[in-house]
Design a protein around this motif. Structure first.
Motif, PDB file in Angstrom:
ATOM      1  N   LEU A 102       0.835  -1.200   0.000  1.00 29.65           N
ATOM      2  CA  LEU A 102       0.000   0.000   0.000  1.00 29.65           C
ATOM      3  C   LEU A 102       0.874   1.256   0.000  1.00 29.65           C
ATOM      4  N   ALA A 103       1.942   1.245   0.782  1.00 26.33           N
ATOM      5  CA  ALA A 103       2.851   2.398   0.823  1.00 26.33           C
ATOM      6  C   ALA A 103       3.482   2.641  -0.549  1.00 26.33           C
ATOM      7  N   VAL A 104       3.880   1.581  -1.226  1.00 22.22           N
ATOM      8  CA  VAL A 104       4.463   1.711  -2.569  1.00 22.22           C
ATOM      9  C   VAL A 104       3.419   2.271  -3.543  1.00 22.22           C
ATOM     10  N   THR A 105       2.205   1.767  -3.464  1.00 23.69           N
ATOM     11  CA  THR A 105       1.127   2.275  -4.323  1.00 23.69           C
ATOM     12  C   THR A 105       0.915   3.762  -4.081  1.00 23.69           C
ATOM     13  N   MET A 106       0.826   4.148  -2.833  1.00 29.94           N
ATOM     14  CA  MET A 106       0.589   5.545  -2.503  1.00 29.94           C
ATOM     15  C   MET A 106       1.763   6.434  -2.895  1.00 29.94           C
ATOM     16  N   ALA A 107       2.969   5.903  -2.846  1.00 28.52           N
ATOM     17  CA  ALA A 107       4.147   6.684  -3.242  1.00 28.52           C
ATOM     18  C   ALA A 107       4.103   7.045  -4.724  1.00 28.52           C
ATOM     19  N   GLY A 108       3.378   6.271  -5.516  1.00 34.15           N
ATOM     20  CA  GLY A 108       3.244   6.567  -6.939  1.00 34.15           C
ATOM     21  C   GLY A 108       2.079   7.479  -7.273  1.00 34.15           C
ATOM     22  N   ARG A 109       1.335   7.883  -6.270  1.00 30.79           N
ATOM     23  CA  ARG A 109       0.189   8.764  -6.477  1.00 30.79           C
ATOM     24  C   ARG A 109       0.616  10.221  -6.291  1.00 30.79           C
ATOM     25  N   SER A 110      -0.273  11.124  -6.623  1.00 36.90           N
ATOM     26  CA  SER A 110       0.009  12.556  -6.519  1.00 36.90           C
ATOM     27  C   SER A 110       0.108  12.980  -5.061  1.00 36.90           C
ATOM     28  N   ARG A 111       1.277  13.490  -4.685  1.00 40.12           N
ATOM     29  CA  ARG A 111       1.461  13.998  -3.323  1.00 40.12           C
ATOM     30  C   ARG A 111       0.585  15.225  -3.093  1.00 40.12           C
ATOM     31  N   LEU A 112       0.386  16.023  -4.130  1.00 37.35           N
ATOM     32  CA  LEU A 112      -0.485  17.194  -4.024  1.00 37.35           C
ATOM     33  C   LEU A 112      -1.904  16.753  -3.682  1.00 37.35           C
ATOM     34  N   THR A 113      -2.416  15.778  -4.417  1.00 36.61           N
ATOM     35  CA  THR A 113      -3.768  15.282  -4.167  1.00 36.61           C
ATOM     36  C   THR A 113      -3.894  14.742  -2.750  1.00 36.61           C
ATOM     37  N   MET A 114      -2.913  13.965  -2.305  1.00 35.49           N
ATOM     38  CA  MET A 114      -2.983  13.382  -0.963  1.00 35.49           C
ATOM     39  C   MET A 114      -2.912  14.457   0.117  1.00 35.49           C
ATOM     40  N   ALA A 115      -2.036  15.455  -0.047  1.00 34.33           N
ATOM     41  CA  ALA A 115      -1.918  16.529   0.943  1.00 34.33           C
ATOM     42  C   ALA A 115      -3.219  17.316   1.025  1.00 34.33           C
ATOM     43  N   ALA A 116      -3.819  17.617  -0.135  1.00 26.10           N
ATOM     44  CA  ALA A 116      -5.082  18.355  -0.152  1.00 26.10           C
ATOM     45  C   ALA A 116      -6.190  17.529   0.491  1.00 26.10           C
ATOM     46  N   ALA A 117      -6.306  16.267   0.098  1.00 24.45           N
ATOM     47  CA  ALA A 117      -7.353  15.400   0.646  1.00 24.45           C
ATOM     48  C   ALA A 117      -7.210  15.264   2.158  1.00 24.45           C
TER      49      ALA A 117
END
Length: 163
Positions: A102-117
């Motif tokens: 899960l951590a690897v999957t999330m590392a490939g996602r947009s950090r901007l999107t995650m920070a905003a969410a």
């Protein structure tokens, strides 16, 4: 928690008292089937901090928080997932692979999107902040990269990092 990146708690064994409060401060909690949870200040004559008590009530609901705090009983992982204390339960032999995957999957996602969410979900952003995040997504190229990658059938190469 104001840390801008997602935090995952990997829980094995006992998750009691301060350990349970630390896990609840994380964004996601994944536990092994044999994990046990408890909030036990009533056994010790301790009054928990306001922030920890409120977080427990927000996550598990007032009635469940009262039951956990008043009884100081330990509950199993399956009960904890029903209360919302845990997001997922998996066999102990699969726990590490699930959390790191899960951590690897999330590392490939947009950090901007995650920070905003994370800010929005945690109640630290109003309409003005959401509009600012949306503008940042457009101006930083994150949104364009995500759409382009989708159209091209490839994984996106997000590059945004908190300023």
């Amino acid at each position: 928690m104001t840390f801008p990146k997602p935090v995952i708690a990997m829980i094995e064994g006992y998750c009691v008292g301060g350990g349970c409060q630390l896990a609840l401060a994380c964004d996601l909690r994944i536990a092994a089937t044999g994990a046990r949870f408890g909030v036990t200040p009533a056994k010790l004559g301790i009054v928990y901090p306001l922030s920890s008590t409120r977080r427990l009530a927000e996550i598990a609901g007032p009635a469940a928080a009262k039951l956990l705090l008043f009884s100081a009983e330990l509950i199993g992982a399956e009960h904890a997932v029903r209360l919302g204390l845990v997001d997922e339960v998996c066999p102990p032999e699969d726990l590490r692979e699930r959390v790191y995957g899960l951590a690897v999957t999330m590392a490939g996602r947009s950090r901007l999107t995650m920070a905003a969410a994370k800010q929005i979900i945690d109640g630290r952003a109003g309409e003005a902040e959401v509009r600012a995040w949306q503008r940042e997504a457009r101006e930083s190229g994150e949104m364009a990269e995500g759409v382009r990658a989708y159209r091209e059938g490839r994984s996106p190469g997000f590059s945004w990092d908190a300023k």
